[in-house]
Design a protein around this motif. Structure first.
Motif, PDB file in Angstrom:
ATOM      1  N   MET A 196      11.351  11.092   4.675  1.00 20.90           N
ATOM      2  CA  MET A 196      10.613  10.080   3.913  1.00 20.90           C
ATOM      3  C   MET A 196      11.478   9.104   3.129  1.00 20.90           C
ATOM      4  O   MET A 196      10.957   8.117   2.613  1.00 20.90           O
ATOM      5  N   LYS A 197      12.790   9.335   3.027  1.00 26.23           N
ATOM      6  CA  LYS A 197      13.584   8.596   2.044  1.00 26.23           C
ATOM      7  C   LYS A 197      13.519   7.076   2.182  1.00 26.23           C
ATOM      8  O   LYS A 197      13.469   6.378   1.179  1.00 26.23           O
ATOM      9  N   LYS A 198      13.488   6.546   3.370  1.00 23.89           N
ATOM     10  CA  LYS A 198      13.420   5.089   3.530  1.00 23.89           C
ATOM     11  C   LYS A 198      12.013   4.555   3.286  1.00 23.89           C
ATOM     12  O   LYS A 198      11.822   3.352   3.159  1.00 23.89           O
ATOM     13  N   ASN A 199      11.048   5.455   3.221  1.00 30.04           N
ATOM     14  CA  ASN A 199       9.656   5.055   3.035  1.00 30.04           C
ATOM     15  C   ASN A 199       9.078   5.579   1.725  1.00 30.04           C
ATOM     16  O   ASN A 199       7.868   5.656   1.571  1.00 30.04           O
ATOM     17  N   THR A 200       9.940   5.952   0.798  1.00 31.28           N
ATOM     18  CA  THR A 200       9.482   6.469  -0.489  1.00 31.28           C
ATOM     19  C   THR A 200       9.516   5.363  -1.530  1.00 31.28           C
ATOM     20  O   THR A 200      10.554   4.760  -1.775  1.00 31.28           O
ATOM     21  N   LYS A 256       4.812   0.712  10.652  1.00 33.59           N
ATOM     22  CA  LYS A 256       6.034   0.148  10.073  1.00 33.59           C
ATOM     23  C   LYS A 256       5.734  -0.345   8.658  1.00 33.59           C
ATOM     24  O   LYS A 256       4.712  -0.968   8.406  1.00 33.59           O
ATOM     25  N   GLY A 257       6.615  -0.031   7.758  1.00 34.02           N
ATOM     26  CA  GLY A 257       6.453  -0.480   6.380  1.00 34.02           C
ATOM     27  C   GLY A 257       5.573   0.415   5.527  1.00 34.02           C
ATOM     28  O   GLY A 257       5.297   0.094   4.376  1.00 34.02           O
ATOM     29  N   VAL A 258       5.116   1.551   6.068  1.00 37.75           N
ATOM     30  CA  VAL A 258       4.289   2.458   5.273  1.00 37.75           C
ATOM     31  C   VAL A 258       5.147   3.054   4.153  1.00 37.75           C
ATOM     32  O   VAL A 258       6.333   3.331   4.338  1.00 37.75           O
ATOM     33  N   LYS A 259       4.567   3.196   2.980  1.00 40.75           N
ATOM     34  CA  LYS A 259       5.278   3.738   1.820  1.00 40.75           C
ATOM     35  C   LYS A 259       4.526   4.948   1.282  1.00 40.75           C
ATOM     36  O   LYS A 259       3.296   5.022   1.356  1.00 40.75           O
ATOM     37  N   PHE A 260       5.284   5.886   0.732  1.00 39.50           N
ATOM     38  CA  PHE A 260       4.713   7.129   0.227  1.00 39.50           C
ATOM     39  C   PHE A 260       5.191   7.425  -1.184  1.00 39.50           C
ATOM     40  O   PHE A 260       6.213   6.914  -1.628  1.00 39.50           O
ATOM     41  N   LEU A 293       0.854  -1.172   0.000  1.00 37.41           N
ATOM     42  CA  LEU A 293       0.000   0.000   0.000  1.00 37.41           C
ATOM     43  C   LEU A 293       0.895   1.229   0.000  1.00 37.41           C
ATOM     44  O   LEU A 293       1.759   1.370   0.864  1.00 37.41           O
ATOM     45  N   ILE A 294       0.700   2.091  -0.986  1.00 38.92           N
ATOM     46  CA  ILE A 294       1.513   3.297  -1.108  1.00 38.92           C
ATOM     47  C   ILE A 294       0.592   4.502  -0.996  1.00 38.92           C
ATOM     48  O   ILE A 294      -0.419   4.584  -1.690  1.00 38.92           O
ATOM     49  N   PHE A 295       0.951   5.441  -0.129  1.00 36.78           N
ATOM     50  CA  PHE A 295       0.144   6.636   0.083  1.00 36.78           C
ATOM     51  C   PHE A 295       0.651   7.793  -0.757  1.00 36.78           C
ATOM     52  O   PHE A 295       1.847   8.054  -0.800  1.00 36.78           O
ATOM     53  N   LYS A 296      -0.279   8.467  -1.401  1.00 40.53           N
ATOM     54  CA  LYS A 296       0.032   9.765  -1.984  1.00 40.53           C
ATOM     55  C   LYS A 296      -0.267  10.748  -0.860  1.00 40.53           C
ATOM     56  O   LYS A 296      -1.356  10.751  -0.302  1.00 40.53           O
TER      57      LYS A 296
END
Length: 165
Positions: free
Chosen positions: A51-55, A26-30, A5-8
């Motif tokens: 955000m870099k680790k979650n982009t 944990k593991g959220v992506k943007f 699941l990737i959030f805008k």
């Protein structure tokens, strides 16, 4: 089954809210959007660092100080600097090209035509100046044709130079 699941990022979220979400989920992506960050009057560099680790994706477009579409790398968003940093950080996500210059392509020829207002003033001087500046940056003459395909080639070429380094 599992899925990603990737959030805008919501335009109302400040970088602090994003940092909170990263710490809580944990593991959220943007999807990183430098134009949106600038619009929120936040630091693009700081937000990228958070955000870099979650982009998982990055929006590629540029805009001027008034949030109007502008040539990639010549606008106010700092997107090319972020792309360089992502390259340095060995970013493996997706680059999402948001080509926002269709108005420029469609209206550039009419911007050079003089529109008189009461016969005294040239209307839309700011628009003409913007088109002239972009044409100069692209090194094209006002009478030269410019279409979506050629503009897209220019964008891809610019990205290849920055990402391939």
């Amino acid at each position: 089954k599992s899925f990603d699941l990737i959030f805008k990022v919501n335009p109302d979220y400040k970088p602090g809210v994003i940092a909170y979400l990263i710490n809580q989920i944990k593991g959220v992506k943007f999807i990183f959007d430098a134009g949106l960050v600038k619009k929120l009057k936040a630091s693009v560099t700081t937000t990228y660092r958070i955000m870099k680790k979650n982009t998982e994706g990055v929006m590629i477009y540029d805009a001027d100080k008034n949030n109007e579409p502008y040539l990639l790398g010549y606008g106010y968003t700092g997107i090319m600097e972020v792309v360089r940093k992502m390259n340095r950080d060995k970013y493996k996500g997706t680059y999402i090209l948001d080509f926002n210059l269709m108005d420029y392509i469609e209206n550039r020829s009419s911007a050079y035509q003089k529109h008189k207002f009461f016969g005294l003033f040239t209307k839309d001087k700011k628009d003409k100046a913007k088109y002239v500046r972009m044409d100069q940056l692209l090194n094209i003459k006002p009478e030269e044709a410019l279409d979506y395909q050629n503009m897209l080639k220019i964008y891809i070429n610019v990205l290849n130079k920055v990402i391939a380094k």
